[in-house]
Design an enzyme around this catalytic site. Structure first.
Site, PDB file in Angstrom:
ATOM      1  N   PRO A 260       0.793  -1.222   0.017  1.00 12.16           N
ATOM      2  CA  PRO A 260      -0.077   0.060  -0.142  1.00 12.16           C
ATOM      3  C   PRO A 260       1.009   1.064  -0.120  1.00 12.16           C
ATOM      4  O   PRO A 260       0.628   2.294  -0.656  1.00 12.16           O
ATOM      5  CB  PRO A 260      -0.758  -0.252   1.168  1.00 12.16           C
ATOM      6  CG  PRO A 260      -1.192  -1.494   1.471  1.00 12.16           C
ATOM      7  CD  PRO A 260       0.156  -2.263   0.985  1.00 12.16           C
ATOM      8  N   GLU A 262       3.874   1.563  -1.247  1.00 19.43           N
ATOM      9  CA  GLU A 262       4.529   1.592  -2.605  1.00 19.43           C
ATOM     10  C   GLU A 262       3.587   2.348  -3.520  1.00 19.43           C
ATOM     11  O   GLU A 262       3.837   3.129  -4.483  1.00 19.43           O
ATOM     12  CB  GLU A 262       5.167   0.382  -3.119  1.00 19.43           C
ATOM     13  CG  GLU A 262       5.695   0.322  -4.467  1.00 19.43           C
ATOM     14  CD  GLU A 262       6.134  -1.070  -4.864  1.00 19.43           C
ATOM     15  OE1 GLU A 262       6.060  -1.981  -3.940  1.00 19.43           O
ATOM     16  OE2 GLU A 262       6.333  -1.091  -5.967  1.00 19.43           O
ATOM     17  N   ARG A 263       2.105   1.917  -3.371  1.00 19.23           N
ATOM     18  CA  ARG A 263       0.998   2.149  -4.341  1.00 19.23           C
ATOM     19  C   ARG A 263       0.639   3.676  -3.998  1.00 19.23           C
ATOM     20  O   ARG A 263       0.354   4.309  -4.942  1.00 19.23           O
ATOM     21  CB  ARG A 263       0.091   1.412  -4.312  1.00 19.23           C
ATOM     22  CG  ARG A 263       0.417  -0.053  -4.798  1.00 19.23           C
ATOM     23  CD  ARG A 263      -0.465  -1.119  -4.718  1.00 19.23           C
ATOM     24  NE  ARG A 263       0.180  -2.379  -5.321  1.00 19.23           N
ATOM     25  CZ  ARG A 263      -0.042  -3.668  -5.105  1.00 19.23           C
ATOM     26  NH1 ARG A 263      -1.171  -3.967  -4.079  1.00 19.23           N
ATOM     27  NH2 ARG A 263       0.501  -4.584  -5.710  1.00 19.23           N
ATOM     28  N   ASN A 386      -2.337  -2.055 -13.324  1.00 21.40           N
ATOM     29  CA  ASN A 386      -3.449  -1.328 -13.031  1.00 21.40           C
ATOM     30  C   ASN A 386      -4.625  -2.470 -13.149  1.00 21.40           C
ATOM     31  O   ASN A 386      -5.736  -2.253 -12.237  1.00 21.40           O
ATOM     32  CB  ASN A 386      -3.888  -0.256 -13.847  1.00 21.40           C
ATOM     33  CG  ASN A 386      -3.254   1.165 -13.350  1.00 21.40           C
ATOM     34  OD1 ASN A 386      -2.250   0.908 -12.364  1.00 21.40           O
ATOM     35  ND2 ASN A 386      -3.300   2.292 -13.709  1.00 21.40           N
TER      36      ASN A 386
END
Ligand SMILES: Cc1cc2nc3c(=O)[nH]c(=O)nc-3n(C[C@H](O)[C@H](O)[C@H](O)COP(=O)(O)OP(=O)(O)OC[C@H]3O[C@@H](n4cnc5c(N)ncnc54)[C@H](O)[C@@H]3O)c2cc1C
Length: 397
Positions: A260, A262-263, A386
């Site tokens: 999370p 990193e995102r 994605n």
């Protein structure tokens, strides 16, 4: 553009404004002048990492006792925003500063934290994380790199590709199978200290990419690389436990806990790139004449930029909300996946629409909008494609 410092208040706002000024000066003076040199070499110099470290720009959210800045993730976010604003894509600060130290902080023993983190925070060492293999990227369960226990070591064999900081890295978090028969529970994360002459370790070529030309994305091969068993990232709770013997097979859970952040970094970069694209396009279209007025005066240009600015505002609001959740420890996997896929899709859309308004100049490499187009394209693929994000989101429905 509303800077992060402007969206906070009190002492923190002052601190973030100071970090922003420092980071802006760093990218303008120390990195931007070397853009073409780094692109030609396919890697940034090691010196820029050391300079960033000496300025206190690395590991800003790592506690001071480990050589970090003692701040929180908002300090790191300012650095990432300023990097995008400057147009630099040679340094992989997201991986070096935003990802690698956090695995160590969460899962390494106290001794290893003391050993590794100061070197990463000073820029003496450069960090990498190696998950992707030629045969598997999105499907991490398909990893075939093996780590076999042999006495006090693990012996690692396998190949990784697309590894950011691959040519420079001194420390790598390697995702490897410790038990191939156990599915996701057979995956572990091991930290390797490497140099060019480490036995069993080979750096492959720096890969030729369509963008991020100055970033060393490389192949790595492990051919009997020995890693002390104490370098296994052992705890799965984030408590930094030191009971490695019993903690093999925690890798997948650790990745799920750390991805999370990193995102969110992808979302922060997307918001910053949209802001930069819109600002530069407004400036350009107001300065170029056509049909007796400026390009900006054409209704289509105004409408396009009005829509892009609105998208930027919504992206920013979404990212800020996720950031607040992250700071309070409540950012969940689903929300992080939503942020990653949606903001990077919007980034691609806005940069493309802005590039169009530059006409032929938008296709010329010396224009930042052209570099944003190619440098930013990968954001929809790495840190989890994605489509994979949508699959994750769908599991919550
Ligand atoms: C510049 C760059 C830097 C990178 N840095 C790193 C790094 O530092 N460390 C590292 O480990 N990796 C890194 N990567 C690898 C990156 O994370 C992977 O490329 C990415 O996860 C996709 O894996 P893949 O390329 O194997 O594509 P594949 O897994 O083969 O997927 C290809 C495409 O298939 C589709 N797809 C895949 N799975 C699904 C699904 N479940 N549902 C629907 N569609 C799907 C998607 O469209 C996806 O883009 C980097 C890559 C690049 C290009």
């Amino acid at each position: 553009m509303t800077a992060l410092a402007d969206r906070t208040s009190g002492d923190l706002a002052t601190e973030l404004a100071d970090v922003r000024q420092l980071a802006r000066g760093f990218f303008e003076k120390e990195v931007a002048p070397h853009r073409e040199e780094f692109a030609a070499a396919g890697r940034p110099s090691r010196e820029v990492y050391r300079t960033a470290g000496s300025l206190g720009l690395l590991g800003m959210s790592v506690p001071e006792q480990y050589g970090g800045g003692g701040g929180d993730f908002r300090h790191e976010a300012v650095l990432f925003e300023e990097q995008v604003r400057s147009g630099d894509s040679a340094m992989q600060l997201g991986v070096h500063s935003g990802i690698v130290p956090h695995y160590i902080l969460a899962y390494a023993s106290e001794e290893k934290k003391q050993q590794w983190l100061p070197k990463l925070c000073s820029g003496e060492w450069i960090g990498a994380i190696a998950m992707t293999e030629p045969g598997t990227g999105s499907d991490l369960q398909g990893i075939t790199t093996r780590a076999v226990r042999d006495g006090d070591d693990y012996v690692v064999t396998g190949g990784k590709t697309f590894i950011s900081n691959g040519a420079h890295c001194d420390l790598i978090i390697i995702a490897a199978k410790t038990d191939p028969s156990a599915g996701a529970r057979g995956l572990s994360l091991l930290v390797a200290e490497v140099s060019d002459d480490t036995d069993g370790f080979h750096r492959g070529r720096v890969l030729h990419k369509i963008g991020q030309k100055g970033q060393d994305t490389a192949e790595l091969t492990f051919d009997g690389l020995r890693i002390p068993a104490t370098n296994l990232l052992g705890g799965g709770s984030g408590a930094g436990r030191n009971d490695q013997e019993s903690q093999e097979g925690r890798g997948f859970a650790q990745l799920m806990q750390q991805l999370p952040q990193e995102r969110l970094i992808c979302g922060i970069a997307a918001a910053a790139m949209i802001d930069a694209a819109v600002a530069q396009t407004v400036e350009y279209t107001k300065s170029r004449s056509a049909f007796g007025k400026t390009l900006f005066d054409l209704q289509n240009t105004k409408f396009e930029l009005a829509e892009c600015a609105t998208i930027g505002r919504v992206v920013r609001t979404f990212v800020d909300d996720a950031m607040a959740q992250h700071i309070s420890g409540t950012l969940d996997v689903t929300t992080a996946a939503m942020v990653k896929y949606w903001t990077t899709d919007r980034q691609f859309e806005v940069v493309d629409r802005c590039l169009q308004l530059f006409g032929g100049y938008g296709y010329m490499e010396e224009y930042p909008i052209a570099r944003m187009f190619v440098d930013g394209r990968i954001a929809r693929i790495y840190a989890g494609a994605n489509e994979v994000m949508k699959d994750l989101i769908s599991r919550s429905l």
